[in-house]
Design a protein around this motif. Structure first.
Motif, PDB file in Angstrom:
ATOM      1  N   GLY A 197      18.082  21.124 100.469  1.00  0.00           N
ATOM      2  CA  GLY A 197      17.897  20.305 101.662  1.00  0.00           C
ATOM      3  C   GLY A 197      17.924  21.096 102.956  1.00  0.00           C
ATOM      4  O   GLY A 197      17.008  21.011 103.783  1.00  0.00           O
ATOM      5  N   ARG A 222      15.074  23.678 103.182  1.00  0.00           N
ATOM      6  CA  ARG A 222      13.775  23.038 103.421  1.00  0.00           C
ATOM      7  C   ARG A 222      13.628  22.668 104.895  1.00  0.00           C
ATOM      8  O   ARG A 222      12.563  22.872 105.497  1.00  0.00           O
ATOM      9  CB  ARG A 222      13.637  21.796 102.549  1.00  0.00           C
ATOM     10  N   GLN A 223      14.683  22.140 105.505  1.00  0.00           N
ATOM     11  CA  GLN A 223      14.625  21.791 106.922  1.00  0.00           C
ATOM     12  C   GLN A 223      14.409  23.028 107.785  1.00  0.00           C
ATOM     13  O   GLN A 223      13.632  22.996 108.750  1.00  0.00           O
ATOM     14  CB  GLN A 223      15.913  21.076 107.334  1.00  0.00           C
ATOM     15  N   ARG A 241      10.456  24.218 109.947  1.00  0.00           N
ATOM     16  CA  ARG A 241      10.236  24.524 111.365  1.00  0.00           C
ATOM     17  C   ARG A 241      10.119  26.021 111.646  1.00  0.00           C
ATOM     18  O   ARG A 241       9.546  26.414 112.657  1.00  0.00           O
ATOM     19  CB  ARG A 241      11.365  23.945 112.212  1.00  0.00           C
ATOM     20  N   TRP A 298       7.197  24.272 101.367  1.00  0.00           N
ATOM     21  CA  TRP A 298       7.869  23.465 102.376  1.00  0.00           C
ATOM     22  C   TRP A 298       7.100  23.408 103.690  1.00  0.00           C
ATOM     23  O   TRP A 298       7.327  22.516 104.500  1.00  0.00           O
ATOM     24  CB  TRP A 298       9.269  24.017 102.626  1.00  0.00           C
TER      25      TRP A 298
END
Length: 692
Positions: A292, A295-296, A300, A440
């Protein structure tokens, strides 16, 4: 086809015979096995399939030496299993259940006891696919590390010490399997090849070149070998270690060397058994990680489309080929000065190198104003919360993209903070690989994120205690030096310290993309800017001010990437009777060269033998090539060795759906040309031949 894997293994290659067709949902997979000589081997094989694929109920029938039938019936009680359909009749009945890549890999992989499979990811997966599908010679994927050994050298003790390390470190007993999905196989035993050469027999340059040209059989361990060039009495012995860079990087080689020195000092034997943790523990740790947060981050932090990545401006073809190598030094007193300059600004030498490299990529983009710039940074995958992971030799990490925004009007200190923060973000998830970043960030599989990679290596000494013990026995060893291997990108730069304190930059570059003169200019400008940073009178310069130091120097040129060679040709290896079966063998990158030609030469049947060459990685199918299959009165039988097996099966499914009737397919595992051809013969003997 693969040229580096032509050596035949010690045992037969298994062949699997299947009738691919539109069977009822949930019906059994019926597979003929050819090549398991004893019932006990077949039972072990079936047990392994049942253990690894628990959604099936597995049964085995024997029909004589080397001939067995394996039935896999989906278990209605297993999670996700399809409801059972009508049981197929005895014999080679068509099946509706699809063979997954993992199942096919286990069916065609080495027999029980040959190796424990581990999934591949990140750089190791990409390098393996490049090595088995690329047109470059085997030397492109080798890492060569050498050092001098002074003083007494006990040959038997030297050889025994390396064999002891091989027993302790599972990475030295590892080999690859790319039949259906790229995997690493950990074998129970391997013997390290060590060759001692007299100086009268060869020169050092001849030894380096000959060794690099050999390559490795990637499906046979170990993927490491050593050669020693002994000197005259009193002169040092030169030691060369060669490994495949899909398995080991320079850091891993240093860890193995330290273990070897300890074994040599212990009379050639390391105490204890296998060292843990190893690659298996690392794989289990990875499987438990939650993606999680990573991936975040990478959603970006991944390079935006349009970021500057090229090390030069678009230029003409270089007219050169192969890999080039350059070395430049930041000599005294600039090495210590750079460390001090960087520390005063809250970064390390690596941060200064990253910032300078970002400036060079920005300049090559010829853009005005603020622009994102991206380049790869090698992250050590051993820096994880698994105790002892830092001591696992192997290619655990990946080259991850670092993206910063370069603004000529901004202070250089801001760019230094950007690279510092970006490196900290990477360090939070050092297990992330390039393929995860692509997924991702919405990139396609295999899409290149950067064109350059920077690596900052740590010290390569054997350790103070070991060095003292070696010296006590009159033995001196210097720091190992890498001949260098690229990273699958146009330019890879490795930075390291010499014993005298100098910062050394080694560049490996693709001469088809970057000419020798342009590579020399690029690396020279990098070293020149690092040196200039320590001499700036302005304590807080702007980015534009530092870029101005390059005024009057040429921007390097980079040639466009050569277009991929497209394949889809159908060629006849052996003409048969007009009404006889057609045996169509599927050739994709990674199929061992020569195996189909050997089969056609030795085949005694009436069938026509053709080869369909297809593009793409192992397992890919090019539908447009289907139109090239011959239209004859006889039945079509498809066959494939290694990665060609998965393509043959997929093509058989396509044809069976179109014809409404089953298509025979013979699939074999990985082997050398002879053993693969023999496996095809065994498999085709299990296909019922229809004669008109």
């Amino acid at each position: 086809m693969s040229r580096g894997d032509a050596a035949d293994g010690p045992g037969p290659v298994l062949a699997v015979v299947h009738e691919a067709g539109p069977g009822a949902p949930g019906s059994a997979l019926v597979l003929g096995l050819r090549g398991l000589s004893h019932d006990a081997d077949a039972e072990m094989f079936a047990a392994r399939i049942a253990e690894r694929h628990r959604r099936f109920r597995v049964t085995l029938e024997g029909h004589g030496p080397g001939r067995h039938t394996l039935r896999l019936l989906p278990d209605a009680g297993a999670p996700g299993a399809a409801p059972p359909g009508p049981a197929p009749p005895d014999g080679a009945s068509p099946s509706g259940e699809l063979l997954s890549g993992e199942l096919l890999a286990d069916l065609l992989g080495p027999c029980p006891g040959a190796g424990e499979p581990l999934a591949l990811a990140g750089d190791r997966r990409e390098l393996l696919v490049e090595a088995v599908t690329g047109a470059d010679g085997p030397g492109r994927y080798l890492e060569q590390v050498h050092w001098n050994w002074s003083g007494p050298l006990d040959r038997a003790r030297f050889d025994a010490a390396w064999q002891s390390v091989c027993g302790r470190e599972s990475i030295l007993r590892a080999a690859f399997d790319w039949t259906a999905v790229p995997r690493l196989l950990l074998h129970p035993y391997a013997e390290v090849e060590i060759v001692h050469h007299a100086r009268a027999d060869t020169t050092w340059r001849e030894l380096l070149d000959a060794d690099r040209a050999r390559g490795f059989a990637l499906n046979r361990p170990p993927l490491v070998r050593l050669a020693l060039l002994e000197g005259e009495p009193g002169a040092p012995t030169r030691v060369l270690l060669t490994c495949h860079r899909a398995l080991l990087d320079e850091r891993g080689v240093h860890l193995l060397l330290r273990a070897f020195y300890r074994a040599y000092l212990a009379a050639g034997a390391l105490p204890g058994g296998e060292r843990r943790p190893d690659l298996r523990d690392h794989a289990r740790w990875l499987a438990r990680q939650s993606a999680g947060g990573a991936r975040q981050l990478w959603a970006r932090a991944a390079p935006p489309r349009g970021a500057a990545t090229a090390p030069g401006r678009p230029g003409p073809d270089t007219g050169q080929s192969g890999e080039g190598r350059l070395r430049r030094r930041l000599e005294e007193p600039y090495g210590p000065r750079l460390r001090s300059w960087a520390a005063q600004r809250g970064v390390g030498e690596s941060g200064a190198l990253y910032a300078v490299w970002a400036l060079l990529l920005y300049r090559a983009a010829a853009a005005g104003g603020c622009l994102p710039v991206s380049f790869g940074v090698r992250v050590c995958g051993g820096d994880i919360a698994l105790p002892g992971a830092g001591g696992i030799p192997g290619l655990l990490g990946s080259a991850l993209p670092m993206t910063v925004r370069v603004d000529p009007a901004a202070p250089l200190a801001g760019l230094l903070r950007q690279v510092h923060d970006a490196r900290l973000d990477m360090g939070a998830y050092p297990w992330v690989s390039g393929d995860l970043v692509r997924a991702w960030s919405g990139r396609g599989p295999g899409e290149r994120l950067t064109d350059t990679v920077l690596v900052f290596d740590g010290p390569a000494d054997p350790g103070a205690g070991v060095e003292r013990e070696l010296e006590a026995q009159g033995i001196g060893v210097d720091a190992p030096q890498a001949v260098g291997a690229g990273g699958g990108v146009p330019v890879t730069v490795v930075a390291r310290h010499e014993s005298g304190g100098a910062l050394v930059l080694d560049a490996v570059y693709d001469r088809a993309r970057l000419a020798d003169a342009d590579a020399a200019a690029l690396l020279g400008q990098c070293v020149g800017l690092l040196r200039a940073l320590t001499e700036l009178a302005d304590p807080d310069p702007t980015v534009g001010g530092v870029l101005g130091l390059l005024a009057g120097t040429e921007v390097p040129s980079v040639a466009a990437r050569p277009p991929a060679v497209r394949r889809g040709a159908l060629r006849t290896l052996r003409a048969g009777a007009a009404s006889a079966e057609v045996i169509c063998l599927l050739a994709v990158p990674g199929v061992v060269e020569g195996c189909y030609e050997l089969f056609a030469r030795d085949h005694q049947g009436p069938q026509t033998v053709v080869v369909l060459d297809l593009d793409g990685p192992p397992g890919a199918v090019v539908p447009a090539a289907l139109a090239g299959l011959p239209a004859r009165g006889g039945r079509l039988v498809l066959g494939g060795c290694g990665p060609g097996a998965g393509v043959a099966y997929a093509l058989a499914r396509v044809l069976a759906d179109g014809l409404g009737s089953p298509v025979s397919v013979v699939m074999t595992g990985l082997g050398g040309p002879r053993s693969s051809a023999q496996a095809l013969v065994r498999g085709l003997a299990g296909v019922a031949v229809r004669r008109d």
